[in-house]
Design an enzyme around this catalytic site. Structure first.
Site, PDB file in Angstrom:
ATOM      1  N   ILE A 164       2.161  10.148 -39.331  1.00 13.05           N
ATOM      2  CA  ILE A 164       3.534  10.109 -40.198  1.00 13.05           C
ATOM      3  C   ILE A 164       3.122   8.606 -40.733  1.00 13.05           C
ATOM      4  CG2 ILE A 164       4.621   9.149 -38.133  1.00 13.05           C
ATOM      5  CD1 ILE A 164       6.921  10.516 -39.195  1.00 13.05           C
ATOM      6  N   ALA A 165       3.687   8.408 -42.206  1.00 16.38           N
ATOM      7  CA  ALA A 165       3.436   7.164 -42.857  1.00 16.38           C
ATOM      8  C   ALA A 165       4.770   6.786 -43.217  1.00 16.38           C
ATOM      9  CB  ALA A 165       2.772   7.649 -44.151  1.00 16.38           C
ATOM     10  N   GLU A 192       9.769   9.107 -29.882  1.00 20.78           N
ATOM     11  CA  GLU A 192       8.484   7.890 -30.001  1.00 20.78           C
ATOM     12  C   GLU A 192       8.662   6.999 -29.126  1.00 20.78           C
ATOM     13  OE1 GLU A 192       6.165   5.333 -33.506  1.00 20.78           O
ATOM     14  OE2 GLU A 192       7.957   6.664 -33.782  1.00 20.78           O
ATOM     15  N   GLY A 198     -12.930 -15.879 -15.121  1.00 22.30           N
ATOM     16  CA  GLY A 198     -13.643 -15.657 -16.362  1.00 22.30           C
ATOM     17  C   GLY A 198     -14.165 -14.170 -16.547  1.00 22.30           C
ATOM     18  N   HIS A 254      19.347   5.658 -47.289  1.00 20.26           N
ATOM     19  CA  HIS A 254      20.074   7.208 -47.310  1.00 20.26           C
ATOM     20  C   HIS A 254      19.725   7.860 -48.356  1.00 20.26           C
ATOM     21  CE1 HIS A 254      22.661   5.836 -44.086  1.00 20.26           C
ATOM     22  NE2 HIS A 254      22.913   4.727 -44.619  1.00 20.26           N
ATOM     23  N   GLU A 301       4.876   0.067 -44.765  1.00 23.16           N
ATOM     24  CA  GLU A 301       4.324  -0.484 -46.184  1.00 23.16           C
ATOM     25  C   GLU A 301       3.951  -1.938 -46.114  1.00 23.16           C
ATOM     26  OE1 GLU A 301       6.897   2.923 -48.840  1.00 23.16           O
ATOM     27  OE2 GLU A 301       6.791   0.673 -49.314  1.00 23.16           O
ATOM     28  N   HIS A 337      -8.455 -12.461 -12.528  1.00 18.33           N
ATOM     29  CA  HIS A 337      -9.691 -12.088 -12.784  1.00 18.33           C
ATOM     30  C   HIS A 337     -10.643 -13.169 -13.091  1.00 18.33           C
ATOM     31  CE1 HIS A 337      -8.846  -7.790 -12.628  1.00 18.33           C
ATOM     32  NE2 HIS A 337     -10.085  -7.702 -12.567  1.00 18.33           N
TER      33      HIS A 337
END
Length: 380
Positions: free
Chosen positions: A124-125, A243, A341, A180, A128, A339
Site C-alpha cells: 500500500i502506497a 495496522e 560490547g 476528503h 510521499e 550485553h
C-alpha cells in the site's frame, strides 16, 4: 503470567509457522539481508503452507478464519525467528481488509487467489517525499479519462514495494476537497508509466524491501478503483487500527524476545566473579522491564480480543501502538547496554533487534501522531 488469548487451534498454527520459518526462512535470512531483499520463492512457499490470507474466504484459496489471533501468531513467530525481512504482516494485516471488504466480486476473483497463494505480493502506497501522516498533503493525482485513471506522482518508504505485484495507491481524485478527495487505486506491475526507484538503504530491516514508486501518466482501468471514489480517507481511517494493532503485536513479541535473550546472557555472563544479572542495579532493571513487558502483553492481547469482537477503537489502537513500540525501543536499548560490547556486535541478535526496531515508532503513524489521536479523543 498466564495469558488466555489463544486456543489450541492457534497453538497448532503456531507450530506450523515455527516449522515453516525454521525450514524456509531462517537458513536464508543472512543472505537476504546482504541482498537487501528476500527470495520470491518464500512467498509462494508461505502460500502453499497456508500462511497467507488466513482471513480470506476459502472460495478464493484463503483460510476462511476471520480471527485476528491467527495473524498475531504469525507475526509473533516471525519476530521470534529473527526473520525481519518477511513482509507477510503488511500483506496479511494491512492490505487484506481492503481487498476483502472494499472490492467487487470481479476484483476479488481477480486478485485474492494470487494473494493467498503468494503469487501476488501486495503493498500500500501512502507516504510521499512531502507527506507522511498528513493525507491532505498527498500530491499523487488520479484523473479520470474515459475508462481509465491517469496517475502522476511519487511514493516513498513503501514496504514490499520492490516485490509487489499489486500496489494500492493513495491518490487525490478531487484535489479541491483535501483529505476528503482521496481514493484508492490498484496498480499492477507492468503497467506502463509505473516504475520503481532505487532500493532504499535502511538502518535496519535490511532484508525487507522498501522502495520508491513513480507514476508518470500511468493509466489503469477504472475497474481498479478500490472502494468508493473520494472516500479513501474513510477507508484508510477504518483500517489503520488493524495496522497499528499488528505493529503493537510485533513490538511486544520483540520486547519479549529481547528480554529472554538478555536474561540468558545475564545469568551466564560473569563479571567480578559473579553473574552480571546478580548485581542489584541489573536485577532491578530486568525486573522493571519484565513488569512493563507483561503489562504491555496483557493490554495488546485485550486489544486483539476487542478487534475480533469489532470493538477496537481508534484511540485504543493508538495507545497500543505508541506505548508498545516505545517500550520495544527502551527494552532494546537497555538490553544492548546489559550485553556490554557484545551488544554492539551484529552477530548478536540483540544488536540486530535494536536496529530493526527503531522504525516501529515511526511507521504506521508516529508516536506523536498517536498521542494527538488520543488527545483528541479526550476532547482536547
Amino acid at each position: 503470567m498466564e495469558q488466555h488469548l489463544y486456543e489450541p487451534v492457534h497453538e497448532e498454527f503456531r507450530d506450523l509457522c515455527r516449522e515453516f520459518l525454521a525450514r524456509e526462512a531462517v537458513p536464508h535470512h543472512d543472505r537476504w539481508e546482504a541482498d537487501g531483499i528476500v527470495d520470491r520463492a518464500v512467498w509462494r512457499a508461505a502460500g502453499a503452507a497456508g500462511l497467507l490470507g488466513t482471513d480470506v474466504d476459502e472460495a478464493y484459496g484463503g483460510g476462511g478464519q476471520r480471527d485476528f489471533r491467527f495473524n498475531a501468531v504469525l507475526v509473533e513467530e516471525i519476530v521470534a525467528s529473527g526473520c525481519s525481512g518477511l513482509g507477510f504482516g503488511l500483506h496479511n494485516d494491512v492490505v487484506a481488509p481492503y481487498l476483502t471488504d472494499l472490492t467487487t466480486e470481479e476484483q476479488r476473483a481477480r486478485w485474492l487467489p494470487g494473494f493467498c497463494s503468494g503469487e501476488l505480493v501486495t503493498a500500500i502506497a501512502m507516504s510521499e517525499p512531502g507527506a507522511g501522516s498528513d493525507l491532505a498533503g498527498v500530491r499523487t493525482s488520479a484523473v479520470r479519462d474515459g475508462d481509465e485513471w491517469v496517475l502522476n506522482g511519487q511514493k516513498t518508504f513503501i514496504t514490499n514495494g520492490e516485490l509487489a505485484d499489486l500496489v494500492l495507491v493513495v491518490a487525490k481524485t478531487a484535489p479541491e476537497q483535501g483529505a476528503h478527495g482521496v481514493s484508492l487505486i490498484a496498480v499492477q506491475t507492468g503497467t506502463p508509466g509505473f516504475t520503481r526507484g532505487r532500493r532504499l538503504a535502511k538502518v535496519g530491516l535490511k532484508a525487507n524491501d522498501t522502495a520508491e514508486l513513480f507514476f508518470d501518466d500511468c493509466r489503469v482501468p477504472v475497474g481498479n478503483l478500490v472502494g468508493v471514489e473520494n472516500q479513501g480517507f474513510y477507508h484508510l481511517m477504518g483500517n489503520l487500527p488493524r495496522e497499528r494493532l499488528s505493529i503493537a503485536v510485533s513490538a511486544v513479541a520483540a520486547a519479549e524476545r529481547l528480554l529472554a535473550v538478555t536474561l540468558d546472557y545475564a545469568r551466564s555472563r560473569e563479571a567480578f566473579g559473579r553473574p552480571v544479572g546478580s548485581f542489584q542495579h541489573n536485577r532491578f532493571l530486568l525486573a522493571e522491564l519484565d513488569t512493563e513487558v507483561t503489562i504491555a502483553r496483557t493490554f495488546v492481547n485485550h486489544c486483539v480480543a476487542e478487534y475480533n469482537a469489532g470493538r477496537l477503537s481508534v484511540t485504543d489502537a493508538a495507545k497500543a501502538k505508541w506505548w508498545t513500540t516505545e517500550l520495544q525501543n527502551r527494552v532494546a536499548d537497555r538490553c544492548v547496554q546489559l550485553h556490554g560490547g557484545y551488544g554492539y556486535m551484529l552477530e548478536y541478535p540483540v544488536a540486530r533487534a535494536w536496529l530493526d526496531g527503531r522504525v516501529q515508532t515511526i511507521y504506521g503513524g508516529t508516536t506523536e501522531i498517536m498521542k494527538e489521536i488520543i488527545g483528541r479523543g479526550l476532547g482536547l
